[in-house]
Design an enzyme around this catalytic site. Structure first.
Site, mmCIF file in Angstrom:
data_model
loop_
_atom_site.group_PDB
_atom_site.id
_atom_site.type_symbol
_atom_site.label_atom_id
_atom_site.label_comp_id
_atom_site.label_asym_id
_atom_site.label_seq_id
_atom_site.Cartn_x
_atom_site.Cartn_y
_atom_site.Cartn_z
ATOM 1 N N ASP A 1 0.847 -1.198 0.000
ATOM 2 C CA ASP A 1 0.000 0.000 0.000
ATOM 3 C C ASP A 1 0.882 1.247 0.000
ATOM 4 O OD1 ASP A 1 -2.373 1.462 -0.031
ATOM 5 O OD2 ASP A 1 -2.500 1.560 2.153
ATOM 6 N N ASP B 1 2.656 2.649 8.151
ATOM 7 C CA ASP B 1 1.414 1.884 7.939
ATOM 8 C C ASP B 1 1.703 0.576 7.213
ATOM 9 O OD1 ASP B 1 -0.034 3.780 9.260
ATOM 10 O OD2 ASP B 1 -0.768 4.776 7.462
#
Length: 250
Positions: free
Chosen positions: A185, A202
């Site tokens: 991502d 993240d």
């Protein structure tokens, strides 16, 4: 690595965090999460939980005080809108055998997965926050910021030397690939400029290269990074970056 804040793209970090605090401070914790946080306080892992600095569907990140500095405490929500998607990133990753589809154990595994990914990346020399520990749905890690103010995302700054920043990111993608991992991502929204260096953040969805969809997600990561930097004047395509990261092995 020089950078300057864009007037329209980057509101004051203090103002942004005050707005986020007002927006997400309520309704975060359930009893078991409170117990975990109390245990962290009692164990002196953190001295106090100060304020939220960012939040999304899956988790809220808090700044916590520790001695004369700070740590980041990421609380993964048991009630979120994307937990069904989590399973796709866990199932097929050989590091996690027969993951549960039940919400609570899956969210706890999601937190554990981010801790494992950060640990592996640190070992490979990738610029990521240092992870300290993971307890159930709570992850404690290095706070990326100065003076208690969280550092800016790549999407929030205008770079003075985009070529240099891109080169550092590409090198870190190569290191991550050599360590057998894909972020899955990666974009300007998951890169933080801390003290002039781009840190990947993240990481819960990050997968092993042995995951059946690893090549697909790596290609998407390369496309996202190339798209951002091509707009900043760097001559790069997703295909070129993919070939570089994999040494043409994918």
């Amino acid at each position: 690595m020089a950078l300057r804040m864009g007037k329209r793209k980057a509101p004051k970090r203090e103002d942004k965090q005050i707005k986020e605090r007002n927006m997400i401070a309520g309704g975060v914790f359930e009893d078991k999460t409170v117990d975990v946080l109390i245990n962290l306080l009692n164990a002196k892992v953190i001295d106090s939980l100060d304020c939220p600095v960012s939040g999304g569907k899956e988790a809220i990140v808090f700044r916590a005080s520790k001695g004369k500095g700070y740590r980041a405490v990421k609380v993964f929500k048991y009630e979120n809108t994307s937990f069904r998607k989590m399973f796709d990133y866990v199932d097929g990753d050989p590091r996690f055998y027969k993951p549960s589809r039940q919400k609570r154990p899956l969210v706890q595994l999601w937190a554990k997965k981010e801790y494992a990914n950060l640990k592996a990346c640190r070992g490979a020399g990738v610029l990521v926050p240092e992870p300290f520990l993971c307890r159930e749905n709570v992850l404690v890690m290095e706070f990326l910021g100065v003076g208690g103010i969280q550092s800016a995302l790549l999407s929030e700054v205008v770079l003075e030397d985009a070529e240099k920043t891109f080169e550092t990111i590409a090198q870190n993608m190569e290191k991550m690939f050599s360590a057998g991992l894909v972020h899955a991502d990666l974009s300007e929204y998951n890169v933080m400029l801390h003290k002039g260096e781009p840190y990947f953040i993240d990481f819960a969805q990050g997968v092993s290269l042995k995951h059946p969809r690893a090549a697909e997600w790596l290609e998407k990561d390369c496309a996202n990074v190339a798209k951002f930097f091509s707009k900043a004047g760097v001559r790069i395509t997703g295909k070129d970056l993919l070939a570089r990261v994999t040494n043409k092995r994918v």
